[in-house]
Design an enzyme around this catalytic site. Structure first.
Site, PDB file in Angstrom:
ATOM      1  N   GLU A 124       0.821  -1.212   0.000  1.00 12.71           N
ATOM      2  CA  GLU A 124       0.000   0.000   0.000  1.00 12.71           C
ATOM      3  C   GLU A 124       0.856   1.265   0.000  1.00 12.71           C
ATOM      4  OE1 GLU A 124      -3.775   0.118   2.216  1.00 12.71           O
ATOM      5  OE2 GLU A 124      -3.195  -1.826   3.044  1.00 12.71           O
ATOM      6  N   GLU A 175      -4.288 -10.462  -0.168  1.00 13.87           N
ATOM      7  CA  GLU A 175      -4.857 -10.607   1.177  1.00 13.87           C
ATOM      8  C   GLU A 175      -6.368 -10.578   1.104  1.00 13.87           C
ATOM      9  OE1 GLU A 175      -3.708  -7.736   4.107  1.00 13.87           O
ATOM     10  OE2 GLU A 175      -1.698  -7.539   3.254  1.00 13.87           O
TER      11      GLU A 175
END
Length: 356
Positions: free
Chosen positions: A120, A262
């Protein structure tokens, strides 16, 4: 929650490359210093689930050595705090490779499929460093004749301006100059973008129904959500297709591709939103979904790959649901019954699960 690395097979496991293509689901493993069991000890627990694929959120030589000896597939990557240094020069990437990867790939039966650049990092102040590191790693692996090592970067839906309807999704104006060249580069080499998919968060925020979040609306007629001629029965497909739409709008070669780095559901920590029964329902349905040939409404008949977050609860995470994403508690007791499709041995997961 963080990174991921995907494939690696040992001769010890005696699994052929044809069989390896079936093992498209795995579990994330967080660092032991974050309150989860040491990996060398935890390996036997992974074996009980019949798992051969692990994504290391952080790693060291000790971890990799343990996995190498046991024939696991592994996914790992470049941490955010390494990005700026590695983006400074090709030589810095070469040094990183020698220290972090060379000792792994010297074993001819130890194959790495994905190296994940940043977690991220886009959007944010580190966004500018992701593509240079991706490009340098691709160049390095080509020069060393390691074309099977794929490079990717992990992002969340924060890079998108819209999710519903997915056909309206596009990369946000603020980060478009970072995301577009990144996904172009990945697609040109046939590498997927790694994404994080958490329908739980939308359900807990009161934005979608439990059935839409957990794949349990699949027999409902009409569909829960209609986007033009595409029908949606679960939020997972909406999130995946939103990324595909965003890449397609940018003219990415072949429309781009994704891998789920994820996903998961906490079994406690947020009242009725986080029960073992809900966690099992979502994770089992996710595993069944990606191993089927259903694909998504926009990209049907595709077998996707993904990782469940995570194998163990983490009591050092912030209090609440964040501590309870584990399939198992840190004392190794299963939080709930879960079966991994195509796993090599599922006998041990049939007992000892927490009451739901």
């Amino acid at each position: 929650m963080a990174l991921f690395w995907v494939v690696l097979f040992s001769a010890v496991a005696a699994i052929s490359s044809a069989e390896a293509s079936l093992y498209n689901n795995g579990v994330c493993y967080g660092p032991s210093h974050n309150g989860v069991p040491d990996l060398a000890v935890a390996i036997s627990h992974y074996r009980k689930f019949g798992l051969t694929r692990i994504r290391l959120m952080e790693y060291d030589e000790y971890d990799v050595g343990a996995l190498h000896a046991m024939g696991f597939e592994v996914s790992f990557g470049v941490n955010n705090d390494e990005l700026q240094t590695l983006a400074s020069s090709y030589g810095a990437v070469e040094d990183w490779f020698e220290k972090k990867v060379e000792n792994i790939i010297k074993y001819n039966y130890f194959v790495i499929n994905y190296i994940v650049v940043g977690d991220e990092a886009i959007p944010g102040p580190l966004a500018q460093y992701v593509l240079p590191v991706v490009a340098s790693l691709i160049r390095l692996f080509q020069s060393k004749n390691k074309p099977l090592i794929k490079v990717t970067a992990a992002v969340s839906p924060a890079v998108l301006s819209n999710l519903l309807p997915p056909s309206k999704a596009e990369f946000t104006t603020e980060i478009r100059n970072h995301m577009v060249p990144l996904v172009y580069t990945l697609a040109e080499w046939g590498f997927p973008l790694m994404i994080k998919v958490y329908p739980y968060k939308y359900y807990a925020a009161g934005l979608i129904s439990k059935e839409f979040a957990t794949f349990t609306a699949r027999h409902r007629r009409p569909p829960v959500f209609q986007d033009g001629n595409l029908s949606y029965w679960n939020m997972f497909d909406v999130m995946v297709d939103s990324f595909l739409w965003a890449m397609e709008k940018e003219g990415v070669p072949n429309g781009g591709s994704i891998v789920v780095g994820e996903t998961g559901w906490p079994s406690a920590g947020n009242g009725n939103f986080t029960t073992p029964k809900l966690a099992r329902t979502y994770n089992q349905n996710f595993l069944n979904h990606i191993t089927s040939k259903d694909g998504t409404p926009k990209r049907p008949y595709v077998i996707n790959a993904g990782f469940v977050y995570s194998m163990f609860d983490d009591n050092l995470k912030p209090e609440g649901a964040e501590q309870h994403f584990g399939i198992s508690n840190i004392d190794y007791k299963p939080a709930y019954h879960l079966v991994f499709p195509n796993a090599s041995n599922i006998e041990a997961v049939n007992g000892g699960h927490r009451n739901t």
